[in-house]
Design a protein around this motif. Sequence first.
Motif, mmCIF file in Angstrom:
data_model
loop_
_atom_site.group_PDB
_atom_site.id
_atom_site.type_symbol
_atom_site.label_atom_id
_atom_site.label_comp_id
_atom_site.label_asym_id
_atom_site.label_seq_id
_atom_site.Cartn_x
_atom_site.Cartn_y
_atom_site.Cartn_z
ATOM 1 N N MET A 236 0.838 -1.176 0.000
ATOM 2 C CA MET A 236 0.000 0.000 0.000
ATOM 3 C C MET A 236 0.890 1.249 0.000
ATOM 4 O O MET A 236 1.807 1.368 0.798
ATOM 5 N N SER A 237 0.606 2.161 -0.898
ATOM 6 C CA SER A 237 1.425 3.364 -0.987
ATOM 7 C C SER A 237 0.993 4.391 0.054
ATOM 8 O O SER A 237 -0.137 4.382 0.523
ATOM 9 N N LYS A 238 1.925 5.275 0.394
ATOM 10 C CA LYS A 238 1.623 6.331 1.353
ATOM 11 C C LYS A 238 0.793 7.406 0.674
ATOM 12 O O LYS A 238 0.983 7.695 -0.505
ATOM 13 N N PRO A 239 -0.123 8.022 1.412
ATOM 14 C CA PRO A 239 -0.966 9.064 0.814
ATOM 15 C C PRO A 239 -0.182 10.325 0.507
ATOM 16 O O PRO A 239 0.798 10.645 1.173
ATOM 17 N N LYS A 240 -0.636 11.024 -0.525
ATOM 18 C CA LYS A 240 -0.076 12.321 -0.895
ATOM 19 C C LYS A 240 -1.226 13.303 -1.006
ATOM 20 O O LYS A 240 -2.370 12.923 -1.197
ATOM 21 N N SER A 241 -0.902 14.573 -0.912
ATOM 22 C CA SER A 241 -1.932 15.588 -1.100
ATOM 23 C C SER A 241 -2.332 15.635 -2.574
ATOM 24 O O SER A 241 -1.698 15.017 -3.426
ATOM 25 N N ARG A 242 -3.359 16.388 -2.863
ATOM 26 C CA ARG A 242 -3.828 16.501 -4.245
ATOM 27 C C ARG A 242 -2.752 17.000 -5.195
ATOM 28 O O ARG A 242 -2.742 16.658 -6.361
ATOM 29 N N ASN A 243 -1.863 17.828 -4.679
ATOM 30 C CA ASN A 243 -0.804 18.364 -5.529
ATOM 31 C C ASN A 243 0.467 17.513 -5.501
ATOM 32 O O ASN A 243 1.498 17.922 -6.015
ATOM 33 N N GLY A 244 0.410 16.339 -4.874
ATOM 34 C CA GLY A 244 1.528 15.409 -4.870
ATOM 35 C C GLY A 244 2.553 15.629 -3.775
ATOM 36 O O GLY A 244 3.559 14.938 -3.722
ATOM 37 N N LYS A 245 2.310 16.582 -2.890
ATOM 38 C CA LYS A 245 3.255 16.851 -1.811
ATOM 39 C C LYS A 245 3.168 15.774 -0.741
ATOM 40 O O LYS A 245 2.107 15.220 -0.499
ATOM 41 N N LYS A 246 4.285 15.510 -0.095
ATOM 42 C CA LYS A 246 4.350 14.450 0.904
ATOM 43 C C LYS A 246 4.182 14.947 2.333
ATOM 44 O O LYS A 246 4.141 14.152 3.259
ATOM 45 N N ASN A 247 4.129 16.275 2.531
ATOM 46 C CA ASN A 247 3.892 16.802 3.871
ATOM 47 C C ASN A 247 3.251 18.178 3.766
ATOM 48 O O ASN A 247 3.217 18.774 2.690
ATOM 49 N N LEU A 248 2.763 18.665 4.878
ATOM 50 C CA LEU A 248 2.113 19.974 4.926
ATOM 51 C C LEU A 248 2.972 21.045 5.575
ATOM 52 O O LEU A 248 2.643 22.224 5.502
ATOM 53 N N ILE A 249 4.067 20.644 6.201
ATOM 54 C CA ILE A 249 4.818 21.606 7.017
ATOM 55 C C ILE A 249 5.991 22.260 6.304
ATOM 56 O O ILE A 249 6.619 23.168 6.850
ATOM 57 N N GLY A 250 6.319 21.831 5.103
ATOM 58 C CA GLY A 250 7.495 22.343 4.400
ATOM 59 C C GLY A 250 7.588 23.855 4.330
ATOM 60 O O GLY A 250 8.616 24.437 4.722
ATOM 61 N N PRO A 251 6.544 24.546 3.836
ATOM 62 C CA PRO A 251 6.635 26.009 3.736
ATOM 63 C C PRO A 251 6.794 26.691 5.097
ATOM 64 O O PRO A 251 7.547 27.656 5.229
ATOM 65 N N GLN A 252 6.095 26.188 6.106
ATOM 66 C CA GLN A 252 6.190 26.778 7.438
ATOM 67 C C GLN A 252 7.584 26.551 8.042
ATOM 68 O O GLN A 252 8.141 27.439 8.685
ATOM 69 N N LEU A 253 8.141 25.365 7.827
ATOM 70 C CA LEU A 253 9.472 25.074 8.345
ATOM 71 C C LEU A 253 10.492 26.026 7.718
ATOM 72 O O LEU A 253 11.327 26.600 8.417
ATOM 73 N N LYS A 254 10.402 26.214 6.423
ATOM 74 C CA LYS A 254 11.322 27.121 5.733
ATOM 75 C C LYS A 254 11.168 28.555 6.249
ATOM 76 O O LYS A 254 12.158 29.253 6.486
ATOM 77 N N ALA A 255 9.922 28.984 6.449
ATOM 78 C CA ALA A 255 9.664 30.335 6.954
ATOM 79 C C ALA A 255 10.198 30.506 8.381
ATOM 80 O O ALA A 255 10.760 31.552 8.721
ATOM 81 N N LEU A 256 10.029 29.497 9.207
ATOM 82 C CA LEU A 256 10.529 29.570 10.585
ATOM 83 C C LEU A 256 12.053 29.628 10.617
ATOM 84 O O LEU A 256 12.632 30.364 11.409
ATOM 85 N N ARG A 257 12.691 28.880 9.746
ATOM 86 C CA ARG A 257 14.152 28.946 9.679
ATOM 87 C C ARG A 257 14.614 30.341 9.279
ATOM 88 O O ARG A 257 15.564 30.879 9.832
ATOM 89 N N ALA A 258 13.902 30.926 8.298
ATOM 90 C CA ALA A 258 14.245 32.285 7.854
ATOM 91 C C ALA A 258 14.008 33.285 8.981
ATOM 92 O O ALA A 258 14.838 34.172 9.211
ATOM 93 N N ARG A 259 12.885 33.122 9.686
ATOM 94 C CA ARG A 259 12.563 34.019 10.799
ATOM 95 C C ARG A 259 13.675 34.016 11.846
ATOM 96 O O ARG A 259 14.071 35.052 12.359
ATOM 97 N N ASP A 260 14.177 32.818 12.151
ATOM 98 C CA ASP A 260 15.188 32.662 13.188
ATOM 99 C C ASP A 260 16.613 32.696 12.640
ATOM 100 O O ASP A 260 17.573 32.528 13.398
ATOM 101 N N ASP A 261 16.747 32.879 11.330
ATOM 102 C CA ASP A 261 18.053 32.951 10.671
ATOM 103 C C ASP A 261 18.939 31.767 11.058
ATOM 104 O O ASP A 261 20.067 31.934 11.535
ATOM 105 N N ILE A 262 18.415 30.562 10.847
ATOM 106 C CA ILE A 262 19.154 29.342 11.172
ATOM 107 C C ILE A 262 19.280 28.488 9.899
ATOM 108 O O ILE A 262 18.324 28.346 9.141
ATOM 109 N N SER A 263 20.449 27.960 9.669
ATOM 110 C CA SER A 263 20.682 27.132 8.489
ATOM 111 C C SER A 263 20.053 25.755 8.669
ATOM 112 O O SER A 263 19.733 25.345 9.794
ATOM 113 N N GLN A 264 19.911 25.050 7.578
ATOM 114 C CA GLN A 264 19.383 23.686 7.656
ATOM 115 C C GLN A 264 20.303 22.809 8.498
ATOM 116 O O GLN A 264 19.835 22.010 9.302
ATOM 117 N N ARG A 265 21.590 22.963 8.321
ATOM 118 C CA ARG A 265 22.557 22.164 9.086
ATOM 119 C C ARG A 265 22.451 22.455 10.586
ATOM 120 O O ARG A 265 22.410 21.548 11.404
#
Length: 84
Positions: free
Chosen positions: A1-30
Amino acid sequence: MSKPKSRNGKKNLIGPQLKALRARDDISQRDLAVQLQLLGLNVEKDVITRIETNKRYVNDFEIQIIAKYFKVSYQYLIDGEECL
């Protein structure tokens, strides 16, 4: 059984918020990966990249730790808005 994806094929909902929070706090991915490791989440920089680009599924316990680190609600991470 495959894992569900959103209608637009994305695998999660938090990606944009995570990126925005990193920018807000000026922290690198590493650096974020290091901080999340200190909270018990075993992730590397490439995992953060894959979450932000919606190429990786995110578990509920990962959302919990990310929300704790950034001091935001789960709802913000998922919907992009705070609880009233």
